[in-house]
Design a protein around this motif. Structure first.
Motif, PDB file in Angstrom:
ATOM      1  N   ARG A 467       9.822  -8.054  10.870  1.00 23.58           N
ATOM      2  CA  ARG A 467       8.981  -8.530   9.770  1.00 23.58           C
ATOM      3  C   ARG A 467       9.300  -7.807   8.465  1.00 23.58           C
ATOM      4  O   ARG A 467       9.283  -8.415   7.384  1.00 23.58           O
ATOM      5  CB  ARG A 467       7.498  -8.368  10.124  1.00 23.58           C
ATOM      6  N   VAL A 468       9.592  -6.521   8.533  1.00 24.82           N
ATOM      7  CA  VAL A 468       9.959  -5.789   7.318  1.00 24.82           C
ATOM      8  C   VAL A 468      11.282  -6.307   6.765  1.00 24.82           C
ATOM      9  O   VAL A 468      11.418  -6.556   5.563  1.00 24.82           O
ATOM     10  CB  VAL A 468      10.041  -4.274   7.592  1.00 24.82           C
ATOM     11  N   LEU A 469      12.269  -6.472   7.635  1.00 22.83           N
ATOM     12  CA  LEU A 469      13.587  -6.917   7.188  1.00 22.83           C
ATOM     13  C   LEU A 469      13.546  -8.301   6.555  1.00 22.83           C
ATOM     14  O   LEU A 469      14.403  -8.643   5.727  1.00 22.83           O
ATOM     15  CB  LEU A 469      14.565  -6.919   8.373  1.00 22.83           C
ATOM     16  N   ARG A 470      12.567  -9.114   6.918  1.00 28.11           N
ATOM     17  CA  ARG A 470      12.448 -10.465   6.370  1.00 28.11           C
ATOM     18  C   ARG A 470      11.400 -10.561   5.257  1.00 28.11           C
ATOM     19  O   ARG A 470      11.179 -11.632   4.709  1.00 28.11           O
ATOM     20  CB  ARG A 470      12.098 -11.444   7.496  1.00 28.11           C
ATOM     21  N   HIS A 471      10.754  -9.452   4.937  1.00 22.95           N
ATOM     22  CA  HIS A 471       9.682  -9.475   3.949  1.00 22.95           C
ATOM     23  C   HIS A 471      10.259  -9.657   2.546  1.00 22.95           C
ATOM     24  O   HIS A 471      11.265  -9.031   2.190  1.00 22.95           O
ATOM     25  CB  HIS A 471       8.880  -8.176   4.018  1.00 22.95           C
ATOM     26  N   PRO A 472       9.641 -10.507   1.726  1.00 28.75           N
ATOM     27  CA  PRO A 472      10.162 -10.717   0.365  1.00 28.75           C
ATOM     28  C   PRO A 472      10.292  -9.438  -0.448  1.00 28.75           C
ATOM     29  O   PRO A 472      11.246  -9.289  -1.224  1.00 28.75           O
ATOM     30  CB  PRO A 472       9.123 -11.671  -0.255  1.00 28.75           C
ATOM     31  N   GLY A 477      14.222  -5.382  -2.700  1.00 28.41           N
ATOM     32  CA  GLY A 477      14.530  -3.979  -2.936  1.00 28.41           C
ATOM     33  C   GLY A 477      13.331  -3.137  -3.295  1.00 28.41           C
ATOM     34  O   GLY A 477      13.481  -1.980  -3.696  1.00 28.41           O
ATOM     35  N   ASP A 478      12.117  -3.668  -3.130  1.00 28.49           N
ATOM     36  CA  ASP A 478      10.898  -2.918  -3.452  1.00 28.49           C
ATOM     37  C   ASP A 478      10.447  -2.155  -2.208  1.00 28.49           C
ATOM     38  O   ASP A 478       9.562  -2.604  -1.463  1.00 28.49           O
ATOM     39  CB  ASP A 478       9.794  -3.872  -3.932  1.00 28.49           C
ATOM     40  N   THR A 479      11.027  -1.004  -1.989  1.00 27.09           N
ATOM     41  CA  THR A 479      10.859  -0.309  -0.705  1.00 27.09           C
ATOM     42  C   THR A 479      10.397   1.128  -0.904  1.00 27.09           C
ATOM     43  O   THR A 479      11.089   2.063  -0.509  1.00 27.09           O
ATOM     44  CB  THR A 479      12.171  -0.311   0.083  1.00 27.09           C
ATOM     45  N   ASP A 480       9.218   1.336  -1.488  1.00 25.28           N
ATOM     46  CA  ASP A 480       8.767   2.708  -1.682  1.00 25.28           C
ATOM     47  C   ASP A 480       8.086   3.240  -0.429  1.00 25.28           C
ATOM     48  O   ASP A 480       7.923   2.533   0.568  1.00 25.28           O
ATOM     49  CB  ASP A 480       7.869   2.836  -2.916  1.00 25.28           C
ATOM     50  N   THR A 481       7.663   4.513  -0.494  1.00 24.96           N
ATOM     51  CA  THR A 481       7.115   5.184   0.688  1.00 24.96           C
ATOM     52  C   THR A 481       5.739   4.648   1.090  1.00 24.96           C
ATOM     53  O   THR A 481       5.244   4.998   2.165  1.00 24.96           O
ATOM     54  CB  THR A 481       7.022   6.698   0.449  1.00 24.96           C
ATOM     55  N   ALA A 482       5.126   3.839   0.244  1.00 25.02           N
ATOM     56  CA  ALA A 482       3.826   3.251   0.576  1.00 25.02           C
ATOM     57  C   ALA A 482       3.971   1.811   1.068  1.00 25.02           C
ATOM     58  O   ALA A 482       3.008   1.039   1.009  1.00 25.02           O
ATOM     59  CB  ALA A 482       2.907   3.300  -0.648  1.00 25.02           C
ATOM     60  N   PHE A 483       5.127   1.434   1.550  1.00 20.64           N
ATOM     61  CA  PHE A 483       5.403   0.049   1.912  1.00 20.64           C
ATOM     62  C   PHE A 483       4.392  -0.486   2.918  1.00 20.64           C
ATOM     63  O   PHE A 483       3.854  -1.591   2.750  1.00 20.64           O
ATOM     64  CB  PHE A 483       6.819  -0.073   2.474  1.00 20.64           C
ATOM     65  N   THR A 486       0.954  -0.834   1.292  1.00 17.59           N
ATOM     66  CA  THR A 486       0.939  -1.874   0.261  1.00 17.59           C
ATOM     67  C   THR A 486       0.900  -3.272   0.868  1.00 17.59           C
ATOM     68  O   THR A 486       0.157  -4.148   0.407  1.00 17.59           O
ATOM     69  CB  THR A 486       2.177  -1.741  -0.644  1.00 17.59           C
ATOM     70  N   HIS A 487       1.694  -3.488   1.890  1.00 21.22           N
ATOM     71  CA  HIS A 487       1.857  -4.838   2.424  1.00 21.22           C
ATOM     72  C   HIS A 487       1.071  -5.088   3.707  1.00 21.22           C
ATOM     73  O   HIS A 487       1.134  -6.187   4.255  1.00 21.22           O
ATOM     74  CB  HIS A 487       3.344  -5.129   2.643  1.00 21.22           C
ATOM     75  N   GLY A 488       0.334  -4.081   4.164  1.00 23.96           N
ATOM     76  CA  GLY A 488      -0.568  -4.291   5.289  1.00 23.96           C
ATOM     77  C   GLY A 488       0.089  -4.086   6.636  1.00 23.96           C
ATOM     78  O   GLY A 488       0.860  -4.942   7.087  1.00 23.96           O
ATOM     79  N   LEU A 489      -0.222  -2.971   7.272  1.00 21.05           N
ATOM     80  CA  LEU A 489       0.369  -2.690   8.582  1.00 21.05           C
ATOM     81  C   LEU A 489      -0.067  -3.727   9.610  1.00 21.05           C
ATOM     82  O   LEU A 489       0.703  -4.083  10.506  1.00 21.05           O
ATOM     83  CB  LEU A 489      -0.026  -1.285   9.038  1.00 21.05           C
ATOM     84  N   ASP A 490      -1.291  -4.238   9.485  1.00 22.43           N
ATOM     85  CA  ASP A 490      -1.781  -5.227  10.449  1.00 22.43           C
ATOM     86  C   ASP A 490      -0.879  -6.459  10.482  1.00 22.43           C
ATOM     87  O   ASP A 490      -0.500  -6.944  11.567  1.00 22.43           O
ATOM     88  CB  ASP A 490      -3.207  -5.648  10.101  1.00 22.43           C
ATOM     89  N   SER A 491      -0.532  -6.966   9.319  1.00 17.73           N
ATOM     90  CA  SER A 491       0.302  -8.170   9.280  1.00 17.73           C
ATOM     91  C   SER A 491       1.751  -7.854   9.624  1.00 17.73           C
ATOM     92  O   SER A 491       2.433  -8.647  10.286  1.00 17.73           O
ATOM     93  CB  SER A 491       0.223  -8.828   7.903  1.00 17.73           C
ATOM     94  N   LEU A 492       2.231  -6.686   9.211  1.00 22.07           N
ATOM     95  CA  LEU A 492       3.624  -6.326   9.500  1.00 22.07           C
ATOM     96  C   LEU A 492       3.851  -6.047  10.984  1.00 22.07           C
ATOM     97  O   LEU A 492       4.960  -6.241  11.491  1.00 22.07           O
ATOM     98  CB  LEU A 492       4.032  -5.105   8.674  1.00 22.07           C
TER      99      LEU A 492
END
Length: 707
Positions: A467-472, A477-483, A486-492
């Motif tokens: 899911r991370v590799l396919r995430h927009p 390239g928006d890959t900071d340490t709060a990924f 930011t994008h929700g561990l539940d959904s990822l």
């Protein structure tokens, strides 16, 4: 090194160690196998060491000789430097490669290796000592002109400093790291960090620094020889992390690519940037050039020799600060190998034997991404898993432990089919690495390989990785340490398969189980499963999915096919114990789907292009003895009880810690699931518990029960 660069490695005037013919790897699992692979390609002998828990591990079988280290825990085995040196001398090894972790950055061990007359495949002892304390290292780098974040004495932290990050001075990998946002939490978190640091590295020293909520983790691979040549061999971005431990790494860094506007560095690249009107810093350097300069400065300041990594925390504007220098090979070194063509282990060995580097490193090429496949459950607080890896089969793999020079997938793993993952070590199963001309292709290739991989026996972070590799945001390239935040561990961390596709996969599992039963039948094995001469009731099978949902499958074989409750129009094309083909009705007609099924006791694994599904086959009748009392707290993983925070009869608030388990070098808190009273406590400090063991029982208060 590759053939094109090994010719430039020649014996220098000063030899750090001397000739190498037989290498002992003072480590285990994937990194031991990785070093052995290069040794074999160089015609060198190999020696393994192993704990009792690792007696059947692949790295032991692959070595020319192996020596047992009695015990299971790191403190009993892989952290016993004197035993490892004895093993080297007993087997005729003339060099020791430390891998990463354990004793790889232990100056005393390095000195003992040299004192025993062995070649140390690592940096000078003095360099390890200078970088071994992160507190001292920051002061040294600051003096050398490398930008740093100031370190804080834990005793002097005030509310004005918050949030702060607690870090172990002697190691990395997320062990001993804690983020503190409330001053009241500082003291207990420091104590917990010290315990973890002591367990993982044998040194409880910790320090604090200002915590940046978001940032980019950028690191530069350096390689240096004894003659003063220092290479900056490309940068890596390792920003996607969980609990301050890297999960996905790549080279080159998308942040650096964005800041600089193109690949490459140096005068020619700078001229191209100027021509394109792309931004430059005040002194005219690109971000990559500044990173390389800082990393080279850091290595030169301590007289570094061998492979090392200088780590920085960067912001979106391209400014960066020194974090630490790892005086060893990094877990993520394969992405640098694939984007340079260098075998970094070979280069380590050649430098250790006195070889000299060429004037400049090879140029960068393409893009490489590495994911760490862990036996852990991201959806449940990253709980580590243990047990048997029944099968691990990654498609599209072009090589193992070697460099990719064309688009494909590389696999570096410490486990094989049948390997057992225990509780004493890190739960990483494998590193899966892709290489391609572009970042987008590398991400797509890696995501496809992971989705179609057959990984049976343990819960892993595979779905999250895909899911991370396919995430927009990742693809942009928006890959900071709060990924993850930011994008929700539940959904990822949600399963790759939809509920409908999961249900369809479980139907395939039920039909395959029926076929397996018929195949094993002594009478009428050639008849369809559940066949009756006259119409009858449906057959039923029940399964429990990873979400604990129960799936009841009702099916009936008829003269025209199979009828499955809730799946009108479904047609059975083929049904065997290991393969089921279904024609599935859709808005535009039937679509044929193929499912592969494997069974391990009551575990059923279904693999298809729709995604992986694992379920537990439920018995037709349950045993009352298997029931546990309401409010029971079960051990989520095997481990050791290290602390108890309540006693029987205590009134508890929901979320209040009851006890702490240590498993795989990390602490895990077991908390009250609801407000109530602790009515039973079945463990004591120091006790080993198995997964599923009843640790304690909390009786909810009446208001909780009625709510």
């Amino acid at each position: 090194m590759t053939a094109s660069h090994s010719d430039s490695m020649r014996v220098g005037a000063r030899v750090p160690g001397g000739p190498i013919t037989n290498v002992l790897v003072a480590n285990r699992g994937e990194i031991a196998r990785r070093v052995f692979a290069t040794c074999r390609r160089m015609g060198l002998g190999t020696v393994a060491v192993y704990s009792d828990a690792d007696a059947a591990a692949p790295h032991v079988a692959e070595a020319d000789a192996a020596v047992r280290l009695a015990g299971n825990t790191p403190a009993q085995t892989y952290l016993r430097g004197e035993l490892i040196i004895e093993a080297a001398l007993a087997t005729g090894a003339d060099a020791i490669h430390p891998g990463y972790g354990f004793l790889s950055e232990n100056a005393e061990f390095a000195q003992a290796v040299l004192a025993a007359g062995l070649v140390w495949i690592g940096p000078p002892v003095e360099a390890i000592e200078q970088m071994g304390s992160k507190v001292a290292a920051k002061k040294l780098m600051d003096a050398a002109g490398v930008p740093v974040l100031a370190e804080l004495d834990p005793a002097e932290v005030t509310a004005a400093h918050l949030p702060v990050l607690i870090k172990a001075s002697a190691g990395g990998g997320g062990r001993g790291m804690r983020v503190v946002r409330e001053l009241a939490d500082l003291e207990p978190q420091i104590a917990a960090a010290r315990r973890e640091a002591e367990s993982a590295f044998g040194d409880p020293t910790v320090f604090c620094e200002r915590y940046l909520e978001t940032g980019r983790h950028i690191e530069v691979q350096v390689m240096a020889d004894a003659n003063g040549t220092i290479w900056a061999v490309g940068e890596r971005e390792c920003s996607i992390q969980r609990r301050h431990q890297k999960v996905i790494e790549e080279a080159p860094s998308p942040l650096v690519q964005r800041i600089d506007g193109e690949r490459g560095s140096g005068p020619e690249a700078a001229a191209k940037r100027d021509h394109a009107g792309l931004p430059r810093t005040a002194n005219g350097q690109s971000m990559r050039e500044r990173l390389f300069e800082a990393a080279t400065l850091a290595a030169g300041a301590i007289g570094y020799i061998g492979a090392g990594t200088v780590e920085f925390l960067a912001d979106e504007a391209g400014e960066f600060f020194f974090l630490e220098m790892n005086t060893r090979l990094q877990v993520e070194h394969p992405v640098t190998e694939c984007t340079t063509g260098l075998d970094l282990v070979r280069t380590q060995l050649e430098v250790a034997a006195g070889g000299q580097l060429a004037a400049a490193p090879p140029p960068l090429r393409g893009h490489s991404i590495e994911v760490r496949l862990y036996a852990e459950d991201p959806a449940h607080e990253w709980q580590p898993q243990s047990g048997t890896v029944h099968r691990i089969d990654i498609p599209l793999v072009a090589t193992e432990f070697d460099i990719l020079d064309r688009p494909g997938v590389r696999l570096d793993t410490g486990v094989v089919n049948g390997s057992v993952v225990g509780v004493h070590y890190d739960p990483m199963l494998a590193k899966v690495i892709s290489y391609a001309e572009t970042r987008g292709e590398a991400a797509r290739l890696l995501a496809t390989a992971l989705q179609r991989a057959k990984i049976h026996g343990l819960v892993t972070n595979r779905d999250l990785l895909v899911r991370v590799l396919r995430h927009p945001a990742f693809l942009a390239g928006d890959t900071d340490t709060a990924f993850f935040a930011t994008h929700g561990l539940d959904s990822l961390s949600a399963p790759l398969v939809s509920e409908a596709d999961e249900a369809l996969s479980i139907v395939a599992a039920a039909l395959a189980d029926a076929a397996a039963n018929r195949k094993a039948a002594r009478v009428g094995a050639g008849l369809p499963a559940g066949w009756r001469n006259l119409p009858s009731q449906s057959q039923h099978k029940s399964y429990e999915s990873s979400t604990s949902a129960t799936h009841d499958i009702g099916y009936r074989f008829t003269r025209t096919g199979v009828a499955v409750a809730g799946h009108d129009g479904l047609e059975l094309v083929e049904a065997g114990p290991e393969r089921v083909v279904l024609s599935v009705p859709g808005e535009r007609g039937l679509v044929r789907r193929q499912f592969d099924i494997a069974r391990y006791g009551d575990l059923v694994c279904v693999d298809s292009p729709l995604g992986p599904v694992s379920v537990r086959r439920l018995p037709r009748f349950s045993d009352p003895a298997d029931q546990v009392a309401h409010g029971s707290l079960l051990a989520p993983m095997p481990g050791s009880v290290i602390r108890i925070g309540a006693e029987v009869g205590s009134a508890l608030e929901q979320g209040q810690p009851i006890l702490w388990l240590e498993a795989m070098k990390m602490e895990h808190t077991i908390s009250a699931p609801a407000t109530g009273v602790l009515s039973a406590l079945n463990v004591t400090v120091g006790q080993q518990v198995d997964v599923g063991a009843v640790l304690a029982v909390v009786d909810p208060t009446e208001s909780q029960e009625n709510s």
